[in-house]
Enzyme design. Structure first.
Site, PDB file in Angstrom:
ATOM      1  N   PHE A 163      31.276   1.099  36.094  1.00  0.00           N
ATOM      2  CA  PHE A 163      30.564   1.765  34.992  1.00  0.00           C
ATOM      3  C   PHE A 163      31.730   2.686  34.276  1.00  0.00           C
ATOM      4  O   PHE A 163      31.362   2.785  33.055  1.00  0.00           O
ATOM      5  CB  PHE A 163      29.815   2.684  35.937  1.00  0.00           C
ATOM      6  CG  PHE A 163      28.974   3.580  34.934  1.00  0.00           C
ATOM      7  CD1 PHE A 163      27.824   2.923  34.530  1.00  0.00           C
ATOM      8  CD2 PHE A 163      29.003   4.970  34.945  1.00  0.00           C
ATOM      9  CE1 PHE A 163      27.077   3.588  33.619  1.00  0.00           C
ATOM     10  CE2 PHE A 163      28.160   5.625  34.263  1.00  0.00           C
ATOM     11  CZ  PHE A 163      27.142   4.945  33.404  1.00  0.00           C
ATOM     12  N   TYR A 164      32.788   2.821  34.883  1.00  0.00           N
ATOM     13  CA  TYR A 164      33.849   3.303  33.687  1.00  0.00           C
ATOM     14  C   TYR A 164      33.997   2.276  32.650  1.00  0.00           C
ATOM     15  O   TYR A 164      34.043   2.665  31.531  1.00  0.00           O
ATOM     16  CB  TYR A 164      35.088   3.550  34.545  1.00  0.00           C
ATOM     17  CG  TYR A 164      36.532   3.578  33.784  1.00  0.00           C
ATOM     18  CD1 TYR A 164      36.575   4.447  32.747  1.00  0.00           C
ATOM     19  CD2 TYR A 164      37.429   2.428  33.721  1.00  0.00           C
ATOM     20  CE1 TYR A 164      37.826   4.524  32.014  1.00  0.00           C
ATOM     21  CE2 TYR A 164      38.734   2.704  33.251  1.00  0.00           C
ATOM     22  CZ  TYR A 164      38.798   3.768  32.132  1.00  0.00           C
ATOM     23  OH  TYR A 164      39.932   3.670  31.291  1.00  0.00           O
ATOM     24  N   ALA A 165      34.248   0.875  32.789  1.00  0.00           N
ATOM     25  CA  ALA A 165      34.509   0.196  31.708  1.00  0.00           C
ATOM     26  C   ALA A 165      33.270  -0.088  31.008  1.00  0.00           C
ATOM     27  O   ALA A 165      33.441  -0.160  29.713  1.00  0.00           O
ATOM     28  CB  ALA A 165      34.759  -1.345  32.547  1.00  0.00           C
TER      29      ALA A 165
END
Ligand SMILES: NC(=O)c1ccc[n+]([C@@H]2O[C@H](COP(=O)([O-])OP(=O)(O)OC[C@H]3O[C@@H](n4cnc5c(N)ncnc54)[C@H](O)[C@@H]3O)[C@@H](O)[C@H]2O)c1
Length: 344
Positions: A163-165
């Site tokens: 989800f960071y990416a």
């Protein structure tokens, strides 16, 4: 590290650096100040990792009267607009973010707030005040499941694994739309695993050094079958400085330029351009620490990718600059800093 070939410096002006108490923002702010820039440094000193480390980074910048620290959140209503109005930055270098692949599984909302809402507020302020050049941090993680390496900026980056990416890829799309609609010259960096003194405590080089020097075992994910394109922080800052003057216009600089067909917007990798196997990286840390690590072999972590490798040809086309610090030298510099800072 010494013997860096300095990139060409744009004439000093005022830079807004977000994330100035963070690892990369601190190094960048320090370099800008040393070249006569005024720096407005915004950071909320989030407690994602040791706040004292962030405070001590800021404390090193504060004696310079051209540094103005601002403690606040990107997404605080009106804050970005007020900062742009008060300081009229020539350049904006947006590094503040909620980083970390693993943590984005535990606390995804933090990523929505800092990365999506925060970047939106920054773009809105830039739209109103039109800085000369807007430069924003994205990540090599956006290449996700693409296995076709080295990664070029025009290669597919549609299959994020964390989800960071995903939030970082979203900021690329958000920034592109603003660059198009409001003719805001925008450069989006994709950083590849940055390490060095004053580094981030959640990253492998820090965790390994800390464990080895305190006699604890280290966790080696995917049984060591990983590789990373490590980027020494001074090399990274050289890349950023070179790109400050490379303001996107209408004409591509080369066949490999990622320049948008409709906007003054491009994406640029900043990496070491030399992938290093995880076990070789660990060996470099062991050598720098003068001790062998006890290794716990672990499976792959969710959200992680087995390998990264940057094609930095576009960075060279734009700035004439290629990162150059060898991993062994960079790791030694980190371990020396760590021992000095923590008195180990
Ligand atoms: N270090 C790397 O290897 C790496 C790799 C790829 C991309 N990046 C990106 O580079 C940038 C800088 O990374 P870093 O390693 O210096 O991380 P960092 O966590 O050390 O620095 C980020 C800083 O932003 C601040 N911050 C977080 N949310 C904020 C908010 N809502 N408002 C104001 N400040 C906020 C934090 O307090 C922190 O000091 C980030 O955008 C990160 O995603 C880093």
């Amino acid at each position: 590290m010494s013997e860096q070939t300095s990139p060409a410096w744009p004439a000093p002006g005022t830079a807004l650096v977000t994330g100035s108490a963070g690892f990369i923002g601190f190094h960048l702010a320090r370099r800008l100040l040393s070249h006569g820039w005024r720096v407005i440094g915004l950071d909320c000193l989030s407690d994602y990792y040791d706040v004292t480390l962030k405070q001590r980074r800021h404390a090193l910048l504060e004696p310079d009267t051209r540094f103005t620290p601002v403690i606040g959140r990107l997404e605080d209503p009106g804050l970005m607009m007020d900062l742009f109005a008060a300081h009229k930055p020539d350049l904006v270098i947006h590094l503040a973010a909620q980083a970390g692949v693993r943590n984005s599984i535990e606390r995804p909302r933090d990523y929505v707030e800092a990365n999506l809402v925060g970047t939106f507020e920054l773009l809105e302020a830039a739209r109103a005040h039109a800085p000369r050049h807007l430069l924003l941090a994205s990540t090599s993680s956006v290449y996700g499941a693409n296995n076709d390496m080295p990664y070029g900026e025009r290669d597919k980056a549609d299959t994020q694994m964390s989800f960071y990416a995903a939030t970082k890829k979203a900021t690329e799309a958000m920034a592109h739309s603003y660059a198009h609609l409001y003719r805001l010259p925008t450069t989006m960096f994709r950083f590849f695993t940055v390490y060095g003194p004053w580094g981030r405590p959640d990253m492998a080089h820090f965790l390994f050094t800390d464990a080895i020097l305190h006699g604890r075992p280290i966790k080696v994910f995917n049984e060591g079958e990983m590789s990373r394109d490590f980027t020494y922080v001074d090399d990274l800052v050289d890349g950023i400085v070179g790109l400050m003057a490379a303001v996107p216009g209408d004409t591509p600089v080369s066949a490999r330029d990622s320049l948008s067909p409709v906007a003054p917007f491009r994406v640029v990798n900043i990496g070491g351009s030399r992938p290093t196997r995880l076990m070789d990286f660990i060996a470099a840390i062991e050598a720098a620490c003068g001790r062998e690590a006890e290794k716990l072999m672990m499976p792959m972590q969710p959200g992680d990718v087995p390998a990264t490798w940057a094609d930095t040809g576009l960075l060279q086309d734009l700035t004439g600059y290629a990162p150059k610090v060898d991993v062994r030298d960079g790791v030694q510099a980190f371990v020396d800093w760590y021992r000095d800072y923590y008195r180990v």
